[in-house]
Design a protein around this motif. Sequence first.
Motif, PDB file in Angstrom:
ATOM      1  N   LYS A 145      46.387  34.168  34.248  1.00 19.89           N
ATOM      2  CA  LYS A 145      46.529  35.340  35.120  1.00 19.89           C
ATOM      3  C   LYS A 145      45.216  36.109  35.214  1.00 19.89           C
ATOM      4  N   ILE A 146      44.542  36.253  34.088  1.00 21.42           N
ATOM      5  CA  ILE A 146      43.244  36.929  34.089  1.00 21.42           C
ATOM      6  C   ILE A 146      42.214  36.112  34.860  1.00 21.42           C
ATOM      7  N   ALA A 147      42.198  34.804  34.606  1.00 25.94           N
ATOM      8  CA  ALA A 147      41.205  33.935  35.255  1.00 25.94           C
ATOM      9  C   ALA A 147      41.365  33.927  36.771  1.00 25.94           C
ATOM     10  N   LEU A 148      42.625  33.950  37.251  1.00 18.73           N
ATOM     11  CA  LEU A 148      42.884  33.818  38.691  1.00 18.73           C
ATOM     12  C   LEU A 148      43.052  35.156  39.395  1.00 18.73           C
ATOM     13  N   ASN A 160      50.126  20.829  45.023  1.00 17.49           N
ATOM     14  CA  ASN A 160      51.427  20.869  45.699  1.00 17.49           C
ATOM     15  C   ASN A 160      51.809  22.325  45.911  1.00 17.49           C
ATOM     16  N   LYS A 161      52.623  22.577  46.915  1.00 17.43           N
ATOM     17  CA  LYS A 161      52.977  23.954  47.289  1.00 17.43           C
ATOM     18  C   LYS A 161      53.893  24.602  46.272  1.00 17.43           C
ATOM     19  N   ASP A 162      54.666  23.814  45.519  1.00 18.38           N
ATOM     20  CA  ASP A 162      55.590  24.398  44.545  1.00 18.38           C
ATOM     21  C   ASP A 162      54.863  25.096  43.405  1.00 18.38           C
ATOM     22  N   ASP A 163      53.733  24.540  42.957  1.00 13.78           N
ATOM     23  CA  ASP A 163      52.955  25.195  41.899  1.00 13.78           C
ATOM     24  C   ASP A 163      52.436  26.550  42.370  1.00 13.78           C
ATOM     25  N   LEU A 164      51.969  26.602  43.608  1.00 15.82           N
ATOM     26  CA  LEU A 164      51.498  27.876  44.159  1.00 15.82           C
ATOM     27  C   LEU A 164      52.642  28.892  44.229  1.00 15.82           C
ATOM     28  N   LYS A 165      53.794  28.459  44.712  1.00 13.41           N
ATOM     29  CA  LYS A 165      54.951  29.361  44.810  1.00 13.41           C
ATOM     30  C   LYS A 165      55.373  29.863  43.433  1.00 13.41           C
ATOM     31  N   LEU A 166      55.362  28.961  42.442  1.00 14.53           N
ATOM     32  CA  LEU A 166      55.773  29.353  41.098  1.00 14.53           C
ATOM     33  C   LEU A 166      54.824  30.402  40.518  1.00 14.53           C
ATOM     34  N   LEU A 167      53.522  30.184  40.649  1.00 10.35           N
ATOM     35  CA  LEU A 167      52.573  31.141  40.087  1.00 10.35           C
ATOM     36  C   LEU A 167      52.623  32.480  40.824  1.00 10.35           C
ATOM     37  N   ILE A 173      49.340  34.555  40.097  1.00  7.89           N
ATOM     38  CA  ILE A 173      48.384  34.595  41.195  1.00  7.89           C
ATOM     39  C   ILE A 173      48.930  35.561  42.241  1.00  7.89           C
ATOM     40  N   ARG A 174      48.060  36.401  42.755  1.00  8.05           N
ATOM     41  CA  ARG A 174      48.472  37.431  43.707  1.00  8.05           C
ATOM     42  C   ARG A 174      48.490  36.893  45.133  1.00  8.05           C
ATOM     43  N   LYS A 175      49.289  37.548  45.983  1.00 12.71           N
ATOM     44  CA  LYS A 175      49.346  37.148  47.387  1.00 12.71           C
ATOM     45  C   LYS A 175      48.003  37.318  48.082  1.00 12.71           C
ATOM     46  N   SER A 176      47.178  38.231  47.562  1.00 14.38           N
ATOM     47  CA  SER A 176      45.876  38.477  48.163  1.00 14.38           C
ATOM     48  C   SER A 176      44.826  37.442  47.754  1.00 14.38           C
TER      49      SER A 176
END
Length: 386
Positions: A145-148, A160-167, A173-176
Amino acid sequence: MEHKRKKILSICDASDTLLNFRGQLMAALLIHNDLTVFCPAIKRKEIRDALSDMGVLIEENDLKSSKIALLSDLKYLRSLYRLIKRTHPDLVFPYAFKPVIYGTLVARYCGIKRITPMLTGLGYNFSNANPRRKWWSIITRNLLKIALWPHPSLRVIFQNKDDLKLLMHKKIIRKSASAYVVNGSGVDLQHYRYSVPVQEPMNFLMISRLINAKGVREYYEAAKRMRAIFPEARFKLIGPDEDNVNSIDRALYQEIKSCRIIEYYGAVNDVRPYIRNAGVVVLPSYYGEGVPRSLLEAMAMGRAIITCDTTGCKETVSHGHYPSRAFSNGILIPIRDTNALVTAMTYFMKHTQDIIQFGWNGRALAAEKFDVHQVNTRMLHILQDA
């Protein structure tokens, strides 16, 4: 006007797969850039020689990517910091879990202007595959969370899109954030050429490290049951027995090594001859995959696949969810479900004619979605576009 060459530092967690997984991407980057790779010690001379011939600068380390090793990781962080301060890269490109966390944190601390981490799957850190790692998973999630945390220098790549959705759901990871999705690592369709699947005798093949979350036990138990019903069928397994926190237990390893049920070949340098001699490739994984490389290679060579209806794996099967028959290149099964795996294997034993068509469909899907040249074109855009 001559293009000003930039310095790129790529950080990874394995050296054996450097050429196979990233060789063409590295070659494309080297056209206009100087490339240094920070990787675990390279043990195979042919890999070292090939990288040197390409013009890749090699910096080695002692990273233990699959183990909790605090002192080793601190040493790794120090080495990485010194390397960045010495080489002053314009772009840092870390991929795989530990390199993403450590590489991104150190690069941000050093003020690197472009950092492009790529998560090639989330591994155990967001699953219940190994409850004993729960405390470590909490630490790594917070570090991630700090790194990203959003920053103008940062672009994050997912496979894959599921990893992005999960984070995003976990607010790691923030929407921005600047986030991108690519279709796995891609597969070289010229290197992994189509061949007609072997149907007699029926050969099932699994390509995997010997860890629990890849479904090794499920494959072994399914093979034992299948052999009682179809004694002519053969079951093969390729992959290293790693010192890993999620390694299969020693009793199961000894049973596999005995080759009474499964023909075990250990780690191999070239999987193509084994895929050529297979009819169906199996990966009953519940590991946090990006997109499993073994399935892409199998599809490229025209093999039907059986895998789990889970993140990363399901990207490789077009249409349908098991037990639906609306599939085209493989069968998706629930995780940790030996019964479903036996049913899927039995389907191919009784419908051997489908293996050819499934294989053609898989090859077509690999060409449409996972061609390494298409994937690398997108990767280059994300990495190099200012």
